[in-house]
Design a protein around this motif. Sequence first.
Motif, short mmCIF file in Angstrom:
data_model
loop_
_atom_site.label_atom_id
_atom_site.label_comp_id
_atom_site.label_asym_id
_atom_site.label_seq_id
_atom_site.Cartn_x
_atom_site.Cartn_y
_atom_site.Cartn_z
N ASP A 92 0.83 -1.21 0.00
CA ASP A 92 0.00 0.00 0.00
C ASP A 92 0.87 1.26 0.00
N LEU A 93 1.96 1.25 0.75
CA LEU A 93 2.85 2.41 0.77
C LEU A 93 3.54 2.61 -0.57
N PHE A 94 3.91 1.53 -1.23
CA PHE A 94 4.48 1.63 -2.57
C PHE A 94 3.46 2.22 -3.54
N GLU A 95 2.22 1.80 -3.41
CA GLU A 95 1.17 2.34 -4.28
C GLU A 95 0.96 3.83 -4.00
N GLU A 96 1.00 4.22 -2.75
CA GLU A 96 0.88 5.63 -2.38
C GLU A 96 2.03 6.44 -2.99
N LEU A 97 3.24 5.89 -2.94
CA LEU A 97 4.40 6.56 -3.52
C LEU A 97 4.24 6.69 -5.03
N ARG A 98 3.74 5.65 -5.67
CA ARG A 98 3.52 5.69 -7.12
C ARG A 98 2.53 6.81 -7.48
N PHE A 99 1.45 6.90 -6.73
CA PHE A 99 0.48 7.96 -6.98
C PHE A 99 1.08 9.35 -6.72
N ALA A 100 1.85 9.48 -5.64
CA ALA A 100 2.48 10.77 -5.32
C ALA A 100 3.41 11.20 -6.45
N LEU A 101 4.16 10.26 -7.01
CA LEU A 101 5.07 10.59 -8.10
C LEU A 101 4.29 11.07 -9.33
N ARG A 102 3.09 10.57 -9.50
CA ARG A 102 2.24 11.00 -10.62
C ARG A 102 1.49 12.30 -10.32
#
Length: 101
Positions: A86-96
Amino acid sequence: MTVPFDTGSQFVREAARRIVDLVLTEDDVYLDSLPDEVEVSIAVPLVEVARMLDEPTGDREFRGGVRLLLEVGAVVAPRMPSELRDLFEELRFALRGVTVR
């Protein structure tokens, strides 16, 4: 919701910090508890991202490190504990530039 670049950069740093704080503890208990494939894949890029969070680096260099972390993390994501995934997914969204909180 899309955020301006400077604010977005802060969201990326905050999301990366959450992963660093979860995985890279002083006693390495969390890191050592990960499946070997996950630990081997993410350890080096995560340490590099942690270093960039603690030392002044350019945003471009930092984002490059985050992209590398996300790339290696994507390969082993199915083997990650759900909290880390979930934290990796949050980071992916933040980068976008998308906030999830």
